[in-house]
Motif scaffolding. Structure first.
Motif, PDB file in Angstrom:
ATOM      1  N   ASN A 181       0.794  -1.222   0.000  1.00  0.00           N
ATOM      2  CA  ASN A 181       0.000   0.000   0.000  1.00  0.00           C
ATOM      3  C   ASN A 181       0.832   1.281   0.000  1.00  0.00           C
ATOM      4  OD1 ASN A 181      -2.696  -1.163   0.131  1.00  0.00           O
ATOM      5  ND2 ASN A 181      -2.094  -1.908   2.156  1.00  0.00           N
ATOM      6  N   GLY A 182       2.125   1.131  -0.172  1.00  0.00           N
ATOM      7  CA  GLY A 182       2.961   2.325  -0.205  1.00  0.00           C
ATOM      8  C   GLY A 182       3.109   3.023   1.131  1.00  0.00           C
ATOM      9  N   LEU A 183       3.002   2.256   2.196  1.00  0.00           N
ATOM     10  CA  LEU A 183       3.156   2.829   3.540  1.00  0.00           C
ATOM     11  C   LEU A 183       4.558   2.551   4.075  1.00  0.00           C
ATOM     12  CD1 LEU A 183      -0.251   1.643   5.082  1.00  0.00           C
ATOM     13  CD2 LEU A 183       0.246   3.793   3.886  1.00  0.00           C
ATOM     14  N   ILE A 184       5.057   3.486   4.852  1.00  0.00           N
ATOM     15  CA  ILE A 184       6.380   3.353   5.455  1.00  0.00           C
ATOM     16  C   ILE A 184       6.243   2.623   6.793  1.00  0.00           C
ATOM     17  CG2 ILE A 184       8.268   4.687   6.485  1.00  0.00           C
ATOM     18  CD1 ILE A 184       7.265   7.009   4.502  1.00  0.00           C
ATOM     19  N   LEU A 185       7.070   1.617   7.004  1.00  0.00           N
ATOM     20  CA  LEU A 185       7.027   0.902   8.282  1.00  0.00           C
ATOM     21  C   LEU A 185       8.195   1.365   9.160  1.00  0.00           C
ATOM     22  CD1 LEU A 185       5.741  -1.186  10.144  1.00  0.00           C
ATOM     23  CD2 LEU A 185       7.066  -2.963   8.982  1.00  0.00           C
ATOM     24  N   TYR A 186       7.846   1.955  10.275  1.00  0.00           N
ATOM     25  CA  TYR A 186       8.854   2.496  11.188  1.00  0.00           C
ATOM     26  C   TYR A 186       8.730   1.801  12.537  1.00  0.00           C
ATOM     27  CZ  TYR A 186      10.888   5.764  14.603  1.00  0.00           C
ATOM     28  OH  TYR A 186      11.602   6.321  15.633  1.00  0.00           O
ATOM     29  N   MET A 187       9.839   1.260  13.015  1.00  0.00           N
ATOM     30  CA  MET A 187       9.827   0.540  14.290  1.00  0.00           C
ATOM     31  C   MET A 187      10.629   1.300  15.346  1.00  0.00           C
ATOM     32  SD  MET A 187      10.901  -3.394  15.093  1.00  0.00           S
ATOM     33  CE  MET A 187      12.646  -3.101  14.880  1.00  0.00           C
ATOM     34  N   ASP A 188       9.965   1.615  16.431  1.00  0.00           N
ATOM     35  CA  ASP A 188      10.587   2.239  17.592  1.00  0.00           C
ATOM     36  C   ASP A 188      11.208   1.125  18.421  1.00  0.00           C
ATOM     37  OD1 ASP A 188      10.988   3.131  20.246  1.00  0.00           O
ATOM     38  OD2 ASP A 188       9.359   4.580  20.120  1.00  0.00           O
ATOM     39  N   GLY A 189      12.525   1.102  18.460  1.00  0.00           N
ATOM     40  CA  GLY A 189      13.215   0.038  19.177  1.00  0.00           C
ATOM     41  C   GLY A 189      13.883   0.525  20.459  1.00  0.00           C
ATOM     42  N   ALA A 190      13.156   1.343  21.201  1.00  0.00           N
ATOM     43  CA  ALA A 190      13.728   1.882  22.442  1.00  0.00           C
ATOM     44  C   ALA A 190      14.293   0.756  23.309  1.00  0.00           C
ATOM     45  CB  ALA A 190      12.657   2.658  23.209  1.00  0.00           C
ATOM     46  N   ARG A 191      13.644  -0.410  23.259  1.00  0.00           N
ATOM     47  CA  ARG A 191      14.108  -1.565  24.051  1.00  0.00           C
ATOM     48  C   ARG A 191      14.361  -2.763  23.121  1.00  0.00           C
ATOM     49  NH1 ARG A 191       9.972   0.743  27.530  1.00  0.00           N
ATOM     50  NH2 ARG A 191      10.946   1.387  29.512  1.00  0.00           N
ATOM     51  N   LEU A 192      14.868  -2.491  21.940  1.00  0.00           N
ATOM     52  CA  LEU A 192      14.933  -3.525  20.906  1.00  0.00           C
ATOM     53  C   LEU A 192      15.727  -4.755  21.336  1.00  0.00           C
ATOM     54  CD1 LEU A 192      13.890  -4.099  18.094  1.00  0.00           C
ATOM     55  CD2 LEU A 192      15.986  -3.156  17.155  1.00  0.00           C
ATOM     56  N   GLY A 193      16.807  -4.535  22.071  1.00  0.00           N
ATOM     57  CA  GLY A 193      17.608  -5.663  22.523  1.00  0.00           C
ATOM     58  C   GLY A 193      16.772  -6.683  23.274  1.00  0.00           C
ATOM     59  N   TYR A 194      15.863  -6.200  24.097  1.00  0.00           N
ATOM     60  CA  TYR A 194      15.045  -7.118  24.896  1.00  0.00           C
ATOM     61  C   TYR A 194      14.117  -7.938  24.011  1.00  0.00           C
ATOM     62  CZ  TYR A 194      16.869  -3.902  28.353  1.00  0.00           C
ATOM     63  OH  TYR A 194      17.704  -3.140  29.114  1.00  0.00           O
ATOM     64  N   ALA A 195      13.691  -7.380  22.893  1.00  0.00           N
ATOM     65  CA  ALA A 195      12.870  -8.155  21.949  1.00  0.00           C
ATOM     66  C   ALA A 195      13.723  -9.237  21.284  1.00  0.00           C
ATOM     67  CB  ALA A 195      12.262  -7.234  20.898  1.00  0.00           C
ATOM     68  N   ILE A 196      14.898  -8.833  20.824  1.00  0.00           N
ATOM     69  CA  ILE A 196      15.766  -9.779  20.121  1.00  0.00           C
ATOM     70  C   ILE A 196      16.146 -10.948  21.018  1.00  0.00           C
ATOM     71  CG2 ILE A 196      18.068 -10.047  19.080  1.00  0.00           C
ATOM     72  CD1 ILE A 196      17.803  -7.084  18.148  1.00  0.00           C
TER      73      ILE A 196
END
Lengths: 343, 343, 343, 343
Positions: C165-180
């Motif tokens: 749909n031509g939308l930009i996907l932006y991820m806020d990874g303030a705590r990204l390490g904990y997700a990984i």
């Protein structure tokens, strides 16, 4: 008698008639109606720009802020003559949309190609570019705020420099008719459509009740422009009112007839001033004249006429503005000319 | 035949006549003329608010964004029903001036005092206040976007809660006449002037070519408002066009006559739907009616009439909007009523 | 003892050491130094995104507002879960740059691809498109504000729908390490670089003094980003402080070691709550745990521990947040676990 | 060897030590901790302004844009010297918050009271006021961007004119210590607190890792300032880092010791240039010196030293900037002085 501006009266009678004739017709709102479509087609034909997008807005400040905010990214700014309307008379409308107005000095209201190149070089140099605003759009007005007009040579060169440097050339045509119909003018609508990326043809100051026709020729600037108009509060509910007015102005030569008449009326004032030996602030060839007159004379004229004070010149003279309109009558302006000559 | 909105036609003939009569008069621009002054006096008298400031703007979105940006500091936001015009139909005009729109759920388009208190409490609590936007202005529309109106009791309580908590109460009156003249209405202009801090009386949707009259009663909100109008592109050059229209609407009871007629025309549609047993999306008492009708019937009606689709209801019905205007003729609406009854 | 957030302490000792070692070196300012370059190279290598642009900013709100204002035109908005940080805890920072935040309901802090498609369809339909904000960017946070994480399947589908749909996907990874580093996580830096158009790797909440590393993989979003950072006040004069910290975090596995340790510490709290039979507000697998506990117990714990109140659950329970950090010691968290079990 | 700016190195060792000592302590975030409180108390005491509000921000552009957007209504602008940092080196940060920057010409970086009065008179005159931005805040920097400082007499007069006309006086003190400790300076912190409405004490360029201490003395400007900081992305999560640094700078005279040392180091360069007969672009008495030197000499020096090119003077000379810092060592600057003398 008012000679202080060109929006003192209502609209040209043919415009009012058009509104009366169509008053009870039902149309869809917001400029999606057939009258707006028809007006847009007329204007594109007049501009010989069949691919252009044409939008109708109510007023000039609105148009300027919509265009500039639509064209720029947040870190980009608009270059203008220091006398430019967006710099001096729009209450920071451009800045209110987040963009810096970058000025270049101008005595005659015009910007030169060399000035644009200089601004470009000063901001796109090697060092610390990101600490300064990026000039991206060049705003000119034609006629300028002081009545002067661009020549084809000047505008061509300006356009060339803008394109060379990836700058958008935007022309504010609040009084565009007066430029086109000025004595010595060598520019017309097709030329503007070719040399500018976006410009507007002013109606408010050329016999309409209100309304400006925006012409976008650069494809990159076309997308979603109606969103911007709506967001900025410029999408008129009964949008056909704009279409109807521009049809009337452009279905035959009314727009140019008005402009020619108005210029001629201003010419009578100009001639009287020249005869009397008054100098001028600028070499205006359009419907605004800026003679420099003794304050003693101005005080006398003030008893009968409204004009706009522009600036003090020395201690006993002032530059003032006399402005004619579509409604100015020859007898009135001849009376003023006579009073100037006898002053 | 268009029943899809109340801005399908031009202006009430008396308004056009007023424009024609005064067309060649010369006045000063930007709303500083005598007609605007006279219109403002009329409106202040009608509101019994001699100390109010009255400004004239061209359209509703423009008025909303000018008011809200004038009233708020950067960290403050406007509370609205989720159906509020500023939340749904103004392309982020409020956000474009930098302010968050905070929504509360509403089935009938109205906000309750309890909801306002709840929003207030949620944002002015003890913890980490500065991490959330400060609600500072409550935006209501009356009639709402779905045709309902506030009662005196509701508005009084809303006003009380706002004042208790230091919130500004702003009423969008794009269709205000229809609220005042609705059956069962117990509110009038003096009530709005007393209970709201700022509100506007819509002209565009009540017989004017365009124009909204903004009434500011809270002294704290008055300062420099014309700067804001100008900056946002809302200061009409030939401002008298607004004054002239509002004089015509308010020098006698034209505004209310128009509203009553328009409501009555909508009432005929409403009655037909009730007779036919159709339910309604909302209990509208104004010129917009939202019946829920079988899609089969709607498709039939579509052949003769324009209406607005609102939302699907189940798999075979839809809520739609029928809207009447000052120009709606009784014979046309009776024809529609008959077609509904026979559907 | 503070378990209320993950920014209660200073920086990981190795980061401090790096600052001490390099303290007297002279470098060029504003992030144009070799340390920043080196850090960017490390991060690009870790992301297997050699073409990415990497920028370093001081904090999360700053990063969010810089990214979103850089990516959008004035009439476009950002879609977020209603719980999204930009919607609830940044004081209208996004709106202050002129853009609407469009929310979708979310119980677990995540957005689904279906929700994005629904928002898209609702705004890009046929009618009156220009009256509503155009959703253009989808903002997600991972982990979410309530500790949950996206699976590879979920993020892949979200990415697919955005691109379609031509939308930009932006991820806020303030705590990204904990997700990984969460148990069950099937996403890593290369996956984020591939599936998102732009995202950031948070340092502030993962052992740095401060700092977020922004990774832009979509070429269309790269241009002039440093201008935006500077304009928004986010270009740190001694920019190398950011580079030095991210070198330390990524030159070996410190970033992941910190994340794993912190998650494990939170796991001990989680386990105690489970043993005790407490339910959770969300299924968090990261360093923030949201147990629902009797108010009586919470009051007792309050005497020794700081935690964050989240919301009332019924009349005698509350959901609270316990949060661990790089500095949380096992003995402290075991003490808390014991106190929970004995509560 | 870098003499091109005063942020080439890290932080004064005592500041690093303070961070190390307190590293494992747990504090509340966002500047609500005891260290920030203690630092604020120290600064208020030093300013003899017990009623002032003190806030800590990370950098100068951030501080400028937060202050100016907090102080102004939408139609108001900030007056600055054309050389002012907000006009030339902040990428339109002020305009991005919606406000025009109004410039006055300045050869020495300073604004005079007479210039402020002139701007005021030009904008608050009788005619068409609402068509121009309202100047409301006067921005000065001290030292200026070209190293000059205000005298007590100048600042007193500026303050008087501002107060007389209802203008806010804001002083950017990015290098304030150098102004206070300059030879011939007759101004100190209590004077700034008395004469300005709001000003900041720069840390970044005076030995801190980063950080500026904002002092608001005008009560009308205090309300909700933390909201503005947060919204603009300036509220540091580990806010205590700012408090700790300012405690170190102000618990004894470290801030002034640093400033004195740095000025002295610059004085050695200045003296060498004077001896050699070089003129200066401005009469700087602080840590930035702007000698005008032959390009031949500059090219030679370039082999050993970094300095900043400022502007061409004639065809064979240039004005350049030599800048010292807290870390500049006497032997290095004496080497430079010798190389200048021998050039």
């Amino acid at each position: 008698m008012r000679f202080n501006c060109d929006y003192s009266e209502g609209a040209h009678p043919r415009i009012l008639n058009k509104l009366i004739e169509t008053n009870l017709e039902q149309t869809v709102g917001y400029g999606d109606d057939d009258y707006c479509r028809q007006a847009a087609e007329l204007i594109k034909a007049r501009c010989r720009a069949p691919e252009a997008d044409v939008h109708f807005l109510v007023g000039g400040t609105q148009t300027n802020l919509a265009v500039i905010s639509a064209c720029l990214r947040p870190h980009q700014g608009a270059v203008t003559a220091d006398t430019g309307h967006i710099n001096t008379h729009e209450t920071g409308a451009i800045e209110a949309t987040g963009h810096k107005v970058l000025t270049v000095a101008s005595a005659d209201g015009k910007i030169t190609a060399a000035q644009v190149q200089e601004v470009y070089d000063a901001h796109y140099g090697d060092d610390s570019r990101e600490h300064t605003v990026q000039p991206k759009l060049v705003y000119i007005s034609n006629p300028t705020e002081v009545g002067t007009i661009y020549t084809r040579e000047e505008l061509t060169e300006l356009s060339r420099i803008c394109r060379k440097n990836g700058l958008i050339l935007y022309m504010d045509g609040a009084r565009l008719g007066y430029a086109i119909c000025a004595e010595g003018s060598d520019l017309d609508l097709p030329a503007f459509a070719e040399l500018c990326d976006v410009f507007y043809i002013g109606g408010t100051k050329t016999g309409a009740l209100f309304g400006e026709a925006l012409v976008i020729t650069d494809n990159a600037l076309k997308q979603d422009f109606r969103y911007i108009i709506k967001q900025k509060g410029g999408l008129l509910a009964k949008g056909r009112l704009l279409g109807l007015q521009f049809i009337t102005l452009f279905e035959d030569d009314l727009y140019f007839d008005i402009a020619r008449h108005t210029n001629e009326m201003a010419g009578i004032i100009k001639e009287a001033c020249i005869k009397k030996g008054y100098r001028f602030l600028t070499e205006s060839v359009t419907n605004q004249q800026f003679p420099i007159m003794p304050d003693r004379v101005l005080n006398k004229l003030k008893e009968k006429y409204e004009y706009s004070f522009w600036q003090k010149i020395g201690h006993a003279h002032s530059a003032v503005r006399f402005c004619t309109s579509w409604a100015t009558e020859q007898k009135d302006v001849e009376q003023l000319a006579e009073d100037i000559l006898n002053s």
